[in-house]
Design a protein around this motif. Structure first.
Motif, PDB file in Angstrom:
ATOM      1  N   ALA A   1       0.835  -1.207   0.000  1.00 29.61           N
ATOM      2  CA  ALA A   1       0.000   0.000   0.000  1.00 29.61           C
ATOM      3  C   ALA A   1       0.867   1.253   0.000  1.00 29.61           C
ATOM      4  CB  ALA A   1      -0.936  -0.009   1.203  1.00 29.61           C
ATOM      5  N   ILE A   2       1.944   1.235   0.768  1.00 27.63           N
ATOM      6  CA  ILE A   2       2.849   2.390   0.817  1.00 27.63           C
ATOM      7  C   ILE A   2       3.509   2.601  -0.541  1.00 27.63           C
ATOM      8  CG2 ILE A   2       5.005   3.249   1.816  1.00 27.63           C
ATOM      9  CD1 ILE A   2       4.166   1.767   4.416  1.00 27.63           C
ATOM     10  N   ALA A   3       3.988   1.508  -1.148  1.00 33.99           N
ATOM     11  CA  ALA A   3       4.718   1.616  -2.411  1.00 33.99           C
ATOM     12  C   ALA A   3       3.810   2.022  -3.568  1.00 33.99           C
ATOM     13  CB  ALA A   3       5.408   0.293  -2.726  1.00 33.99           C
ATOM     14  N   GLU A   4       2.551   1.594  -3.545  1.00 36.68           N
ATOM     15  CA  GLU A   4       1.660   1.823  -4.681  1.00 36.68           C
ATOM     16  C   GLU A   4       0.693   2.985  -4.478  1.00 36.68           C
ATOM     17  OE1 GLU A   4      -0.240  -1.735  -6.030  1.00 36.68           O
ATOM     18  OE2 GLU A   4       1.626  -2.892  -6.035  1.00 36.68           O
TER      19      GLU A   4
ATOM     20  N   GLY B   1     -12.035   8.675  -5.525  1.00 36.48           N
ATOM     21  CA  GLY B   1     -12.947   7.994  -6.428  1.00 36.48           C
ATOM     22  C   GLY B   1     -12.327   6.821  -7.148  1.00 36.48           C
ATOM     23  N   HIS B   2     -13.087   6.295  -8.086  1.00 34.97           N
ATOM     24  CA  HIS B   2     -12.665   5.143  -8.873  1.00 34.97           C
ATOM     25  C   HIS B   2     -11.687   5.588  -9.962  1.00 34.97           C
ATOM     26  CE1 HIS B   2     -15.818   2.770  -6.941  1.00 34.97           C
ATOM     27  NE2 HIS B   2     -16.605   3.809  -7.112  1.00 34.97           N
ATOM     28  N   VAL B   3     -10.757   4.704 -10.291  1.00 39.51           N
ATOM     29  CA  VAL B   3      -9.772   4.996 -11.329  1.00 39.51           C
ATOM     30  C   VAL B   3      -9.678   3.799 -12.276  1.00 39.51           C
ATOM     31  CG1 VAL B   3      -8.424   6.537  -9.850  1.00 39.51           C
ATOM     32  CG2 VAL B   3      -7.851   4.108  -9.924  1.00 39.51           C
ATOM     33  N   ASP B   4      -9.273   4.072 -13.507  1.00 38.56           N
ATOM     34  CA  ASP B   4      -9.053   2.978 -14.452  1.00 38.56           C
ATOM     35  C   ASP B   4      -7.765   2.227 -14.139  1.00 38.56           C
ATOM     36  OD1 ASP B   4     -11.373   3.301 -16.028  1.00 38.56           O
ATOM     37  OD2 ASP B   4     -10.444   4.968 -17.104  1.00 38.56           O
ATOM     38  N   ALA B   5      -6.786   2.964 -13.631  1.00 39.34           N
ATOM     39  CA  ALA B   5      -5.498   2.358 -13.274  1.00 39.34           C
ATOM     40  C   ALA B   5      -4.743   3.335 -12.388  1.00 39.34           C
ATOM     41  CB  ALA B   5      -4.679   2.046 -14.526  1.00 39.34           C
ATOM     42  N   PHE B   6      -3.849   2.794 -11.591  1.00 35.28           N
ATOM     43  CA  PHE B   6      -2.967   3.632 -10.786  1.00 35.28           C
ATOM     44  C   PHE B   6      -1.690   3.895 -11.583  1.00 35.28           C
ATOM     45  CE2 PHE B   6      -5.786   1.890  -7.637  1.00 35.28           C
ATOM     46  CZ  PHE B   6      -5.945   2.931  -6.734  1.00 35.28           C
ATOM     47  N   TYR B   7      -1.161   5.097 -11.456  1.00 33.90           N
ATOM     48  CA  TYR B   7       0.058   5.435 -12.177  1.00 33.90           C
ATOM     49  C   TYR B   7       1.177   4.470 -11.779  1.00 33.90           C
ATOM     50  CZ  TYR B   7      -2.541   9.886 -12.166  1.00 33.90           C
ATOM     51  OH  TYR B   7      -3.504  10.856 -12.258  1.00 33.90           O
ATOM     52  N   PRO B   8       1.986   4.022 -12.733  1.00 32.11           N
ATOM     53  CA  PRO B   8       3.094   3.121 -12.390  1.00 32.11           C
ATOM     54  C   PRO B   8       4.168   3.807 -11.547  1.00 32.11           C
ATOM     55  CG  PRO B   8       3.230   3.789 -14.689  1.00 32.11           C
ATOM     56  CD  PRO B   8       1.907   4.264 -14.185  1.00 32.11           C
ATOM     57  N   LYS B   9       4.265   5.110 -11.674  1.00 29.34           N
ATOM     58  CA  LYS B   9       5.156   5.935 -10.864  1.00 29.34           C
ATOM     59  C   LYS B   9       4.389   7.188 -10.469  1.00 29.34           C
ATOM     60  CE  LYS B   9       9.565   4.743 -13.120  1.00 29.34           C
ATOM     61  NZ  LYS B   9      10.740   5.313 -13.831  1.00 29.34           N
TER      62      LYS B   9
ATOM     63  N   PRO C   1     -20.822   4.311   0.407  1.00 27.42           N
ATOM     64  CA  PRO C   1     -20.822   5.000   1.700  1.00 27.42           C
ATOM     65  C   PRO C   1     -20.115   4.218   2.808  1.00 27.42           C
ATOM     66  CG  PRO C   1     -22.979   5.173   0.676  1.00 27.42           C
ATOM     67  CD  PRO C   1     -22.177   4.207  -0.164  1.00 27.42           C
ATOM     68  N   ALA C   2     -20.224   2.899   2.774  1.00 27.79           N
ATOM     69  CA  ALA C   2     -19.558   2.099   3.803  1.00 27.79           C
ATOM     70  C   ALA C   2     -18.040   2.198   3.662  1.00 27.79           C
ATOM     71  CB  ALA C   2     -20.005   0.640   3.706  1.00 27.79           C
ATOM     72  N   VAL C   3     -17.558   2.221   2.420  1.00 28.44           N
ATOM     73  CA  VAL C   3     -16.116   2.363   2.195  1.00 28.44           C
ATOM     74  C   VAL C   3     -15.655   3.747   2.640  1.00 28.44           C
ATOM     75  CG1 VAL C   3     -14.281   2.391   0.461  1.00 28.44           C
ATOM     76  CG2 VAL C   3     -16.111   0.697   0.312  1.00 28.44           C
ATOM     77  N   LEU C   4     -16.416   4.777   2.288  1.00 28.76           N
ATOM     78  CA  LEU C   4     -16.056   6.139   2.705  1.00 28.76           C
ATOM     79  C   LEU C   4     -15.966   6.221   4.222  1.00 28.76           C
ATOM     80  CD1 LEU C   4     -15.522   9.118   2.125  1.00 28.76           C
ATOM     81  CD2 LEU C   4     -18.005   9.469   2.062  1.00 28.76           C
ATOM     82  N   GLN C   5     -16.891   5.589   4.904  1.00 30.38           N
ATOM     83  CA  GLN C   5     -16.875   5.615   6.362  1.00 30.38           C
ATOM     84  C   GLN C   5     -15.631   4.924   6.906  1.00 30.38           C
ATOM     85  OE1 GLN C   5     -19.108   7.421   7.971  1.00 30.38           O
ATOM     86  NE2 GLN C   5     -18.051   7.067   9.903  1.00 30.38           N
ATOM     87  N   ARG C   6     -15.221   3.828   6.257  1.00 27.14           N
ATOM     88  CA  ARG C   6     -14.000   3.146   6.697  1.00 27.14           C
ATOM     89  C   ARG C   6     -12.775   4.030   6.499  1.00 27.14           C
ATOM     90  NH1 ARG C   6     -16.411  -1.574   4.264  1.00 27.14           N
ATOM     91  NH2 ARG C   6     -15.050  -1.499   2.420  1.00 27.14           N
TER      92      ARG C   6
ATOM     93  N   GLU D   1      -8.317  -0.229  -0.635  1.00 29.67           N
ATOM     94  CA  GLU D   1      -9.700  -0.435  -1.065  1.00 29.67           C
ATOM     95  C   GLU D   1      -9.853  -0.346  -2.581  1.00 29.67           C
ATOM     96  OE1 GLU D   1     -12.314  -1.217   0.739  1.00 29.67           O
ATOM     97  OE2 GLU D   1     -11.960  -0.560   2.813  1.00 29.67           O
ATOM     98  N   GLY D   2      -8.755  -0.011  -3.287  1.00 24.17           N
ATOM     99  CA  GLY D   2      -8.805   0.103  -4.737  1.00 24.17           C
ATOM    100  C   GLY D   2      -9.314   1.433  -5.239  1.00 24.17           C
ATOM    101  N   LEU D   3      -9.342   2.447  -4.369  1.00 13.13           N
ATOM    102  CA  LEU D   3      -9.789   3.784  -4.756  1.00 13.13           C
ATOM    103  C   LEU D   3      -8.600   4.726  -4.876  1.00 13.13           C
ATOM    104  CD1 LEU D   3     -12.922   4.247  -2.452  1.00 13.13           C
ATOM    105  CD2 LEU D   3     -12.912   3.738  -4.898  1.00 13.13           C
ATOM    106  N   GLY D   4      -8.706   5.662  -5.808  1.00 10.57           N
ATOM    107  CA  GLY D   4      -7.670   6.676  -5.960  1.00 10.57           C
ATOM    108  C   GLY D   4      -7.973   7.884  -5.095  1.00 10.57           C
ATOM    109  N   MET D   5      -6.927   8.548  -4.652  1.00  9.84           N
ATOM    110  CA  MET D   5      -7.099   9.785  -3.890  1.00  9.84           C
ATOM    111  C   MET D   5      -6.034  10.772  -4.308  1.00  9.84           C
ATOM    112  SD  MET D   5      -7.609  10.265   0.223  1.00  9.84           S
ATOM    113  CE  MET D   5      -6.099  11.024   0.816  1.00  9.84           C
ATOM    114  N   GLY D   6      -6.402  12.027  -4.414  1.00  5.59           N
ATOM    115  CA  GLY D   6      -5.468  13.089  -4.756  1.00  5.59           C
ATOM    116  C   GLY D   6      -5.578  14.233  -3.777  1.00  5.59           C
ATOM    117  N   TRP D   7      -4.446  14.818  -3.418  1.00  7.98           N
ATOM    118  CA  TRP D   7      -4.397  15.949  -2.480  1.00  7.98           C
ATOM    119  C   TRP D   7      -4.178  17.214  -3.297  1.00  7.98           C
ATOM    120  CZ3 TRP D   7      -1.269  15.726   2.718  1.00  7.98           C
ATOM    121  CH2 TRP D   7      -1.322  16.961   3.359  1.00  7.98           C
ATOM    122  N   VAL D   8      -5.139  18.109  -3.271  1.00  5.61           N
ATOM    123  CA  VAL D   8      -5.052  19.401  -3.965  1.00  5.61           C
ATOM    124  C   VAL D   8      -4.728  20.474  -2.932  1.00  5.61           C
ATOM    125  CG1 VAL D   8      -6.257  21.080  -5.415  1.00  5.61           C
ATOM    126  CG2 VAL D   8      -6.743  18.625  -5.666  1.00  5.61           C
ATOM    127  N   SER D   9      -3.672  21.232  -3.187  1.00  2.00           N
ATOM    128  CA  SER D   9      -3.258  22.288  -2.245  1.00  2.00           C
ATOM    129  C   SER D   9      -3.201  23.655  -2.919  1.00  2.00           C
ATOM    130  CB  SER D   9      -1.894  21.952  -1.636  1.00  2.00           C
ATOM    131  OG  SER D   9      -0.918  21.795  -2.653  1.00  2.00           O
TER     132      SER D   9
END
Length: 218
Positions: free
Chosen positions: A20-23, A184-192, A37-42, A150-158
């Motif tokens: 999880a840390i590496a990816e 949200g959902h993503v088609d794929a996670f960036y390889p880097k 909603p259950a995943v968001l709560q987790r 959980e297989g969801l993507g997250m991005g931090w906007v600053s």
């Protein structure tokens, strides 16, 4: 005979943590679709398990579900994106080619803020008052790792003016937004990391960041 510490997770569990840390990725590309909603709560539960200096728990979360409000928030981000591009000088064009947010596509947008009244918390902050921010960052990282698992993507906007975001969301005086999270959902996670893929920057070697009994050697 195993030499693992007696309190260690199993090999499979340990591998999952490091995976999880590496990816984990700062995601900017999402596909439409609601977050369960259950995943968001987790994920919010994971954030709330973060360590905090003096156990102050300074994190607050605002879930932005109103389309008009999300649009207004996105407009503030775009305004700061343009200002940041101008401030970058010769790298302006390269920056403008980067996708810096996914607020229009992400299933969830959350604003994470420092709570008001933080000055009451002195434990651990008398000489390092910024430890409230460090605590919030730990909460966001917990959420990020849980989202990846959980297989969801997250991005931090600053890219935003904290005072204007605080006013837009009706935050009390003294509260300070520090992150807009796209989830949200993503088609794929960036390889880097995306900024590596875009040749914006590279991860520096770890060896040059570690010193023993003194500052790391250059």
């Amino acid at each position: 005979m195993s030499t693992a510490p007696s309190h260690a997770f199993s090999a499979v569990e340990t591998e999952a943590v490091y995976r999880a840390i590496a990816e984990r990725r700062d995601m900017r590309h999402f596909r439409p679709g609601a977050v369960d909603p259950a995943v968001l709560q987790r994920l919010l539960w994971a954030a709330h398990q973060a360590p905090s200096v003096g156990y102050m728990q300074p994190w607050r979360f605002v879930r932005v579900t109103d389309d008009a409000l999300r649009g207004a928030l996105r407009a503030l981000v775009e305004e700061e994106r343009l200002a940041t591009a101008r401030a970058l000088g010769e790298r302006e064009d390269a920056f403008m080619r980067l996708k810096v947010e996914g607020m229009g596509e992400a299933g969830e947008v959350l604003v994470v803020a420092l709570a008001d009244g933080r000055e009451r918390h002195v434990f651990g902050r008398r000489t390092l008052p910024e430890m409230d921010l460090a605590s919030v960052a730990c909460a966001i990282q917990n959420m990020w790792l849980a989202a990846r698992a959980e297989g969801l993507g997250m991005g931090w906007v600053s890219l935003f003016d904290p005072a204007r975001v605080a006013a837009l969301l009706g935050m009390p005086e003294g509260a300070k937004p520090v992150a807009i999270l796209c989830l949200g959902h993503v088609d794929a996670f960036y390889p880097k990391p995306m900024l590596e893929l875009e040749s914006w920057a590279e991860r520096v070697p770890l060896a040059g960041l570690i010193g023993e009994n003194g500052w790391p050697a250059a």
